[in-house]
Motif scaffolding. Structure first.
Motif, PDB file in Angstrom:
ATOM      1  N   ILE A  60       0.834  -1.199   0.000  1.00 42.29           N
ATOM      2  CA  ILE A  60       0.000   0.000   0.000  1.00 42.29           C
ATOM      3  C   ILE A  60       0.870   1.252   0.000  1.00 42.29           C
ATOM      4  O   ILE A  60       0.732   2.142  -0.846  1.00 42.29           O
ATOM      5  CB  ILE A  60      -0.939  -0.014   1.209  1.00 42.29           C
ATOM      6  N   ASN A  61       1.793   1.332   0.976  1.00 38.33           N
ATOM      7  CA  ASN A  61       2.617   2.521   1.126  1.00 38.33           C
ATOM      8  C   ASN A  61       4.094   2.288   0.803  1.00 38.33           C
ATOM      9  O   ASN A  61       4.870   3.236   0.773  1.00 38.33           O
ATOM     10  CB  ASN A  61       2.524   3.061   2.555  1.00 38.33           C
ATOM     11  N   SER A  62       4.500   1.010   0.594  1.00 39.90           N
ATOM     12  CA  SER A  62       5.909   0.700   0.322  1.00 39.90           C
ATOM     13  C   SER A  62       5.971  -0.639  -0.398  1.00 39.90           C
ATOM     14  O   SER A  62       4.939  -1.262  -0.697  1.00 39.90           O
ATOM     15  CB  SER A  62       6.719   0.646   1.640  1.00 39.90           C
ATOM     16  N   ALA A  63       7.185  -1.070  -0.642  1.00 36.11           N
ATOM     17  CA  ALA A  63       7.358  -2.370  -1.305  1.00 36.11           C
ATOM     18  C   ALA A  63       7.084  -3.525  -0.363  1.00 36.11           C
ATOM     19  O   ALA A  63       6.985  -4.681  -0.810  1.00 36.11           O
ATOM     20  CB  ALA A  63       8.775  -2.470  -1.869  1.00 36.11           C
ATOM     21  N   LEU A  64       6.961  -3.237   0.921  1.00 38.77           N
ATOM     22  CA  LEU A  64       6.686  -4.285   1.906  1.00 38.77           C
ATOM     23  C   LEU A  64       5.183  -4.431   2.082  1.00 38.77           C
ATOM     24  O   LEU A  64       4.375  -3.690   1.533  1.00 38.77           O
ATOM     25  CB  LEU A  64       7.383  -3.925   3.221  1.00 38.77           C
ATOM     26  N   ARG A  65       4.821  -5.421   2.897  1.00 43.35           N
ATOM     27  CA  ARG A  65       3.405  -5.710   3.081  1.00 43.35           C
ATOM     28  C   ARG A  65       2.842  -4.847   4.211  1.00 43.35           C
ATOM     29  O   ARG A  65       3.306  -4.920   5.342  1.00 43.35           O
ATOM     30  CB  ARG A  65       3.214  -7.186   3.402  1.00 43.35           C
ATOM     31  N   ASP A  66       1.841  -4.057   3.894  1.00 43.28           N
ATOM     32  CA  ASP A  66       1.129  -3.240   4.871  1.00 43.28           C
ATOM     33  C   ASP A  66      -0.344  -3.659   4.899  1.00 43.28           C
ATOM     34  O   ASP A  66      -0.803  -4.451   4.060  1.00 43.28           O
ATOM     35  CB  ASP A  66       1.242  -1.756   4.526  1.00 43.28           C
ATOM     36  N   ASN A  67      -1.078  -3.096   5.853  1.00 43.63           N
ATOM     37  CA  ASN A  67      -2.541  -3.354   5.906  1.00 43.63           C
ATOM     38  C   ASN A  67      -3.251  -2.038   6.239  1.00 43.63           C
ATOM     39  O   ASN A  67      -2.661  -1.122   6.829  1.00 43.63           O
ATOM     40  CB  ASN A  67      -2.889  -4.438   6.929  1.00 43.63           C
ATOM     41  N   ALA A  68      -4.519  -1.995   5.878  1.00 47.55           N
ATOM     42  CA  ALA A  68      -5.311  -0.774   6.090  1.00 47.55           C
ATOM     43  C   ALA A  68      -6.749  -1.158   6.448  1.00 47.55           C
ATOM     44  O   ALA A  68      -7.321  -2.084   5.876  1.00 47.55           O
ATOM     45  CB  ALA A  68      -5.300   0.099   4.831  1.00 47.55           C
ATOM     46  N   GLY A  87       4.624  -1.645  13.150  1.00 47.68           N
ATOM     47  CA  GLY A  87       3.934  -1.790  14.433  1.00 47.68           C
ATOM     48  C   GLY A  87       3.070  -0.589  14.776  1.00 47.68           C
ATOM     49  O   GLY A  87       2.219  -0.680  15.671  1.00 47.68           O
ATOM     50  N   GLN A  88       3.294   0.496  14.118  1.00 44.74           N
ATOM     51  CA  GLN A  88       2.497   1.694  14.368  1.00 44.74           C
ATOM     52  C   GLN A  88       1.460   1.884  13.254  1.00 44.74           C
ATOM     53  O   GLN A  88       1.680   1.493  12.118  1.00 44.74           O
ATOM     54  CB  GLN A  88       3.411   2.928  14.441  1.00 44.74           C
ATOM     55  N   ARG A  89       0.310   2.530  13.633  1.00 36.87           N
ATOM     56  CA  ARG A  89      -0.761   2.768  12.667  1.00 36.87           C
ATOM     57  C   ARG A  89      -0.933   4.271  12.494  1.00 36.87           C
ATOM     58  O   ARG A  89      -0.773   5.061  13.435  1.00 36.87           O
ATOM     59  CB  ARG A  89      -2.094   2.138  13.121  1.00 36.87           C
ATOM     60  N   PHE A  90      -1.270   4.639  11.264  1.00 36.78           N
ATOM     61  CA  PHE A  90      -1.481   6.036  10.924  1.00 36.78           C
ATOM     62  C   PHE A  90      -2.961   6.221  10.524  1.00 36.78           C
ATOM     63  O   PHE A  90      -3.497   5.453   9.735  1.00 36.78           O
ATOM     64  CB  PHE A  90      -0.546   6.447   9.769  1.00 36.78           C
ATOM     65  N   HIS A  91      -3.583   7.245  11.120  1.00 29.91           N
ATOM     66  CA  HIS A  91      -5.031   7.446  10.963  1.00 29.91           C
ATOM     67  C   HIS A  91      -5.299   8.697  10.133  1.00 29.91           C
ATOM     68  O   HIS A  91      -4.532   9.663  10.158  1.00 29.91           O
ATOM     69  CB  HIS A  91      -5.704   7.604  12.337  1.00 29.91           C
TER      70      HIS A  91
END
Length: 410
Positions: free
Chosen positions: A117-125, A320-324
């Protein structure tokens, strides 16, 4: 004894006293036969006495008189027992529940994303979105629901008025027919005496067969009229049971009747006019609602995502941190053709409702005046009967009886 149901044209049989109606022979003969068999047995008197008491009690229970209800008691019982009014009350309660249920809003949308989503690594939203009408639309929806409740309540009142008119017609028609039947039964007694006298005169050779045949023909016509009145009265009696289905069969009370020839105070409110006004109010509320629906819808949402890598602040994040974040937007209708048609249709419904109010108001005024004139005319006729016709008839009867006692007339 209570086994004997008829008294005219009677003849004796082996078991009981039976009239000309042959269908009554079996139910009459059967209990009397049992009665004779039991009493002729050599049983002790206490047993016979107990049998007699049981017979009288069961017979009285099976021949109980019907419940009589005055007009006031009928009106008191109508709201609790009439099926139409009960359904109307349930309909009002249903509309109130719909009103308390709130507004018709679309459900929220909840979403979940996993991937780059935000980088080449795996993120979640995580995403949460809600769409709702403009606030003025919500307020107008509440007004529409309230107007629908009032319209349903007014409709129930009109239905109750119709039921009361129907039961009033059936109630007093039954009373009138019962009075006519009593009058014709008195006429039947007179003609029965006339037939007996004519038969006696014929047996003694004082008259010919023409007189007794005429008397029997007239008596038959009177009895036919009584049967017709009885059938008509039974019809209205059954209709009363349909309009007011009580646990026990009932009939009108004819001992406490009061008829006032005076027209009551002129009613200023008609249930039908009030119903037409409530329909107009609901139509106007729906029209305003359709116009407000041209306003854009409000969309808002909440997002919560993770991030891995170096951020814009040159700091490293491991996920480990989430952005809102939050978002808000408007849905603007670009093709308002359908909504414009709905607005125009609602406007025509309002015009139609206004015409209905004017029609019901005019009809109420005309019918009220016509009924007032009718009651006035009936009151004058009643006073004429009480002050002129009946006293004169009583004088004629008194003079006729005096002449009868003197032997001047037969």
């Amino acid at each position: 004894f209570f086994f004997f149901f008829f008294s005219s044209r009677r003849r004796h049989t082996r078991c009981a006293l039976v009239t000309g109606v042959q269908t009554c022979a079996l139910p009459i003969c059967f209990p009397v036969t049992i009665f004779e068999v039991i009493l002729r047995q050599r049983l002790r008197w206490p047993f016979k006495k107990g049998f007699l008491v049981w017979l009288l009690v069961t017979g009285s229970m099976s021949t109980q008189a019907q419940t009589t209800l005055s007009w006031d008691r009928v009106m008191d019982s109508l709201d609790r027992h009439n099926p139409t009014l009960l359904r109307g009350q349930l309909e009002v309660e249903k509309q109130k529940i719909w009103q308390r249920g709130g507004l018709d809003l679309a459900g929220p949308t909840v979403g979940f994303q996993v991937g780059q989503i935000n980088s080449a690594l795996r993120d979640n939203a995580l995403m949460f979105q809600q769409s709702m009408p403009f606030p003025t639309v919500l307020q107008q929806q509440k007004k529409v629901l309230a107007a629908q409740v009032e319209e349903t309540r007014a409709n129930v009142i009109v239905e109750g008025q119709v039921i009361r008119q129907q039961i009033a017609e059936a109630y007093y028609t039954w009373v009138l027919l019962e009075a006519r039947e009593r009058r014709w039964k008195r006429i039947e007694d007179l003609y029965t005496q006339f037939v007996e006298k004519a038969t006696l005169r014929f047996d003694q050779g004082e008259t010919d067969l023409l007189e007794i045949s005429t008397a029997q023909l007239q008596l038959g016509q009177v009895r036919w009229k009584i049967r017709e009145l009885n059938r008509e009265r039974n019809y209205w009696h059954q209709w009363l049971q349909v309009l007011l289905p009580l646990p026990e069969t009932w009939q009108p009370d004819t001992t406490h009747l009061f008829f006032s020839p005076q027209w009551p105070n002129q009613p200023t409110i008609s249930p039908r006019v009030e119903l037409a006004k409530s329909i107009q109010t609901a139509a106007e509320a729906q029209w305003q609602l359709e116009k407000n629906r041209r306003l854009p819808q409000v969309n808002w949402g909440l997002n919560s995502v993770t991030f891995q890598g170096t951020g814009a602040d040159n700091r490293t994040y491991t996920g480990g941190q989430r952005f809102h974040s939050a978002q808000i937007g408007l849905t603007i209708p670009l093709f308002p053709t359908v909504q414009s048609a709905r607005i125009e249709a609602s406007r025509l419904e309002v015009e139609r409702a206004k015409l209905g109010v004017r029609q019901e108001s005019t009809q109420f005024e005309v019918l009220s005046q016509a009924l007032a004139n009718q009651v006035k005319a009936l009151g004058e006729s009643l006073r004429q009967w009480e002050t002129e016709a009946i006293p004169q008839a009583q004088k004629v009867e008194t003079l006729a009886r005096e002449k009868l006692e003197k032997g001047s007339i037969s």
